[in-house]
Design an enzyme around this catalytic site. Structure first.
Site, PDB file in Angstrom:
ATOM      1  N   ASN A  59       0.855  -1.188   0.000  1.00 34.49           N
ATOM      2  CA  ASN A  59       0.000   0.000   0.000  1.00 34.49           C
ATOM      3  C   ASN A  59       0.892   1.239   0.000  1.00 34.49           C
ATOM      4  O   ASN A  59       1.511   1.561   1.015  1.00 34.49           O
ATOM      5  CB  ASN A  59      -0.919  -0.023   1.218  1.00 34.49           C
ATOM      6  CG  ASN A  59      -1.836   1.177   1.306  1.00 34.49           C
ATOM      7  OD1 ASN A  59      -1.593   2.218   0.708  1.00 34.49           O
ATOM      8  ND2 ASN A  59      -2.899   1.023   2.078  1.00 34.49           N
ATOM      9  N   ASP A 107      -1.363  -5.888  10.555  1.00 30.38           N
ATOM     10  CA  ASP A 107      -2.529  -6.587  10.043  1.00 30.38           C
ATOM     11  C   ASP A 107      -3.703  -6.067  10.848  1.00 30.38           C
ATOM     12  O   ASP A 107      -3.582  -5.835  12.059  1.00 30.38           O
ATOM     13  CB  ASP A 107      -2.396  -8.107  10.170  1.00 30.38           C
ATOM     14  CG  ASP A 107      -3.408  -8.836   9.289  1.00 30.38           C
ATOM     15  OD1 ASP A 107      -3.747  -8.317   8.206  1.00 30.38           O
ATOM     16  OD2 ASP A 107      -3.869  -9.922   9.677  1.00 30.38           O
TER      17      ASP A 107
END
Length: 180
Positions: A15, A87
């Site tokens: 990302n 995460d």
């Protein structure tokens, strides 16, 4: 602290915006994107922590294999250099913690955010218990193998329908609990 002592964090993600987001949150720290050519591992863990750990160690090991420890020492030769991975997802109490680690692919591998929200709302239809929490786990590892782990939680409830305009993931249905 001098520039030579400044900590460097290499963000283990594909990302491109995430490194910028972390840089804004961590003034005084060099925050760098993951170098090109590094491949993130498949998320095979059963918890957010396991998946974050898999990514952090995999990126660290690939960086050490490709350029040796020198790569993990630059640009802060006297400061610490860390590889950081996260995460995150949403857990719904009435669904036994689902979607959990499967939040991004709850309605299937190629599902959109809207697809995931629609599936969630369908599964909660008619239920009064709509308590939920966003979960984020960050794992940082150094070239020397030191590890830091942080867990964060944001409690709330799930609305009956999406609100507002376009948003990220489950944001249109998540209502934060207000503490008085």
């Amino acid at each position: 602290m001098t520039a030579e002592e400044k900590t460097t964090i290499i963000v283990a993600t594909s990302n491109s915006n995430k490194a910028r987001e972390f840089a804004a949150l961590l003034p005084g720290v060099y925050v760098l994107p993951m170098p090109e050519g590094i491949v993130l591992p498949e998320e095979t863990g059963t918890t957010f922590e396991e998946n974050a750990r898999l990514k952090a160690w995999s990126v660290r090991d690939q960086m050490l294999d490709s350029a040796g420890s020198q790569l993990l020492e630059t640009p802060a030769p006297s400061g610490k250099v860390w590889v950081m991975a996260d995460d995150s997802g949403i857990e719904i109490y009435a669904l036994g913690g689902a979607p959990g680690i499967y939040s991004a692919r709850y309605a299937g591998e190629d599902a959109s955010d809207t697809d995931n929200v629609d599936k969630l709302l369908l599964e909660l239809k008619g239920r009064d218990d709509r308590g939920a929490r966003f979960v984020c786990v960050i794992v940082c590892v150094s070239a020397a193998g030191e590890e830091l782990v942080a867990h964060g939680y944001f409690e709330g409830t799930i609305a009956g329908a999406p609100r507002g305009g376009p948003a990220l993931a489950y944001d249109p249905v998540f209502i934060p609990w207000r503490k008085s």
